[in-house]
Design an enzyme around this catalytic site. Structure first.
Site, PDB file in Angstrom:
ATOM      1  N   GLY A  46      33.270  54.212 133.172  1.00  0.00           N
ATOM      2  CA  GLY A  46      32.321  53.575 132.270  1.00  0.00           C
ATOM      3  C   GLY A  46      32.188  54.399 131.004  1.00  0.00           C
ATOM      4  O   GLY A  46      32.360  55.618 131.032  1.00  0.00           O
ATOM      5  N   GLN A  51      28.889  57.351 123.166  1.00  0.00           N
ATOM      6  CA  GLN A  51      29.695  58.488 123.624  1.00  0.00           C
ATOM      7  C   GLN A  51      30.911  58.713 122.733  1.00  0.00           C
ATOM      8  O   GLN A  51      31.528  59.773 122.796  1.00  0.00           O
ATOM      9  CB  GLN A  51      30.141  58.298 125.074  1.00  0.00           C
ATOM     10  CG  GLN A  51      28.994  58.352 126.077  1.00  0.00           C
ATOM     11  CD  GLN A  51      29.510  58.132 127.480  1.00  0.00           C
ATOM     12  OE1 GLN A  51      29.627  56.993 127.932  1.00  0.00           O
ATOM     13  NE2 GLN A  51      29.841  59.199 128.178  1.00  0.00           N
ATOM     14  N   CYS A 113      29.776  62.152 134.337  1.00  0.00           N
ATOM     15  CA  CYS A 113      29.733  61.541 133.018  1.00  0.00           C
ATOM     16  C   CYS A 113      30.779  62.203 132.124  1.00  0.00           C
ATOM     17  O   CYS A 113      30.917  63.427 132.147  1.00  0.00           O
ATOM     18  CB  CYS A 113      28.350  61.735 132.416  1.00  0.00           C
ATOM     19  SG  CYS A 113      28.145  61.027 130.783  1.00  0.00           S
ATOM     20  N   LEU A 114      31.486  61.389 131.346  1.00  0.00           N
ATOM     21  CA  LEU A 114      32.521  61.959 130.465  1.00  0.00           C
ATOM     22  C   LEU A 114      31.918  62.869 129.392  1.00  0.00           C
ATOM     23  O   LEU A 114      32.602  63.722 128.844  1.00  0.00           O
ATOM     24  CB  LEU A 114      33.338  60.842 129.813  1.00  0.00           C
ATOM     25  CG  LEU A 114      34.136  59.971 130.806  1.00  0.00           C
ATOM     26  CD1 LEU A 114      34.812  58.819 130.084  1.00  0.00           C
ATOM     27  CD2 LEU A 114      35.167  60.798 131.564  1.00  0.00           C
ATOM     28  N   HIS A 155      23.580  53.610 134.705  1.00  0.00           N
ATOM     29  CA  HIS A 155      23.960  54.900 134.100  1.00  0.00           C
ATOM     30  C   HIS A 155      24.386  54.689 132.646  1.00  0.00           C
ATOM     31  O   HIS A 155      23.956  55.409 131.738  1.00  0.00           O
ATOM     32  CB  HIS A 155      25.096  55.516 134.931  1.00  0.00           C
ATOM     33  CG  HIS A 155      25.773  56.702 134.311  1.00  0.00           C
ATOM     34  ND1 HIS A 155      25.765  57.954 134.894  1.00  0.00           N
ATOM     35  CD2 HIS A 155      26.506  56.832 133.170  1.00  0.00           C
ATOM     36  CE1 HIS A 155      26.450  58.799 134.124  1.00  0.00           C
ATOM     37  NE2 HIS A 155      26.912  58.139 133.078  1.00  0.00           N
ATOM     38  N   GLU A 156      25.240  53.683 132.419  1.00  0.00           N
ATOM     39  CA  GLU A 156      25.719  53.438 131.053  1.00  0.00           C
ATOM     40  C   GLU A 156      24.587  52.942 130.158  1.00  0.00           C
ATOM     41  O   GLU A 156      24.523  53.285 128.980  1.00  0.00           O
ATOM     42  CB  GLU A 156      26.878  52.437 131.052  1.00  0.00           C
ATOM     43  CG  GLU A 156      28.149  52.916 131.744  1.00  0.00           C
ATOM     44  CD  GLU A 156      28.630  54.288 131.289  1.00  0.00           C
ATOM     45  OE1 GLU A 156      28.463  54.641 130.105  1.00  0.00           O
ATOM     46  OE2 GLU A 156      29.164  55.034 132.121  1.00  0.00           O
ATOM     47  N   HIS A 159      22.545  55.564 128.467  1.00  0.00           N
ATOM     48  CA  HIS A 159      23.108  56.116 127.221  1.00  0.00           C
ATOM     49  C   HIS A 159      22.553  55.397 125.995  1.00  0.00           C
ATOM     50  O   HIS A 159      22.392  56.001 124.932  1.00  0.00           O
ATOM     51  CB  HIS A 159      24.636  55.976 127.196  1.00  0.00           C
ATOM     52  CG  HIS A 159      25.362  56.997 127.998  1.00  0.00           C
ATOM     53  ND1 HIS A 159      25.342  58.341 127.703  1.00  0.00           N
ATOM     54  CD2 HIS A 159      26.160  56.875 129.096  1.00  0.00           C
ATOM     55  CE1 HIS A 159      26.091  59.009 128.579  1.00  0.00           C
ATOM     56  NE2 HIS A 159      26.596  58.133 129.445  1.00  0.00           N
TER      57      HIS A 159
END
Length: 188
Positions: A46, A51, A113-114, A155-156, A159
């Site tokens: 995701g 990001q 997370c990236l 989660h996304e 952001h």
């Protein structure tokens, strides 16, 4: 198509609140295809537009489930044959997403997370949600979600509010995670 740079903590841009998409145009399509390319390259399941430094309410998700019908692929990068089940791509785009009706019941999932590379921690979130979002044409969709899809979308969506998964941990656990990341970066 382009692979974009993924912002990592402590980049302050990750704390921005993203704004709704109003123009469903070619620029948006390009952003989304670049986001998919960036996510697959990372690799991740995701990615939110913020990001990659774009404060728009755009998410891409692909849980990349293992494909039971596919032939196992043999890789021999190191001279040995390894069989792994190939994943199938199921790219999904969520624009201006909202959560309706989160369940009372919560589930713990190990999240990563990236933007917080190589750090994993258990986060508790509603097990089931109903989600409403727009697609690339601006069309509205609604769907009930559970399991990993529910967790990943929540989660996304965090952001979009400038929230990272480590912000949902106790202060002690968050500090430990940040210290560990600093150590990993020094070692690299």
């Amino acid at each position: 198509m382009a692979i974009l740079e993924i912002l990592e903590i402590p980049d302050q841009r990750l704390k921005q609140v993203s704004v709704p998409v109003e123009k469903f145009d070619d620029e948006l399509r390009t952003l989304v295809s670049d986001m998919f390319e960036t996510m697959y390259d990372a690799p991740g399941i995701g990615l939110a537009a913020i990001q990659v430094g774009v404060p728009l309410r755009v998410l891409v998700i692909d849980l990349q489930p293992e494909d039971p019908d596919a032939e196992p692929v043999a890789c021999d990068h190191d001279g040995h044959h390894h069989h792994h089940t190939p994943t199938k791509r199921e790219p999904q785009v969520f624009i201006n997403p909202e959560i309706l009706d989160p369940s009372e019941e919560h589930t713990l999932y190990q999240e990563g997370c990236l933007s917080v590379p190589e750090i994993y921690a258990e986060v508790e979130r509603p097990s089931r949600i109903r989600a409403r979002w727009q697609d690339l044409d601006g069309k509205v969709h609604e769907q009930d979600m559970d399991g990993l899809m529910s967790t990943c979308l929540q989660h996304e969506m965090d952001h979009l509010e400038g929230i990272l998964f480590i912000d949902r941990l106790s202060r002690l656990k968050r500090n430990m995670a940040i210290k560990k990341l600093e150590k990993l970066r020094k070692a690299a």
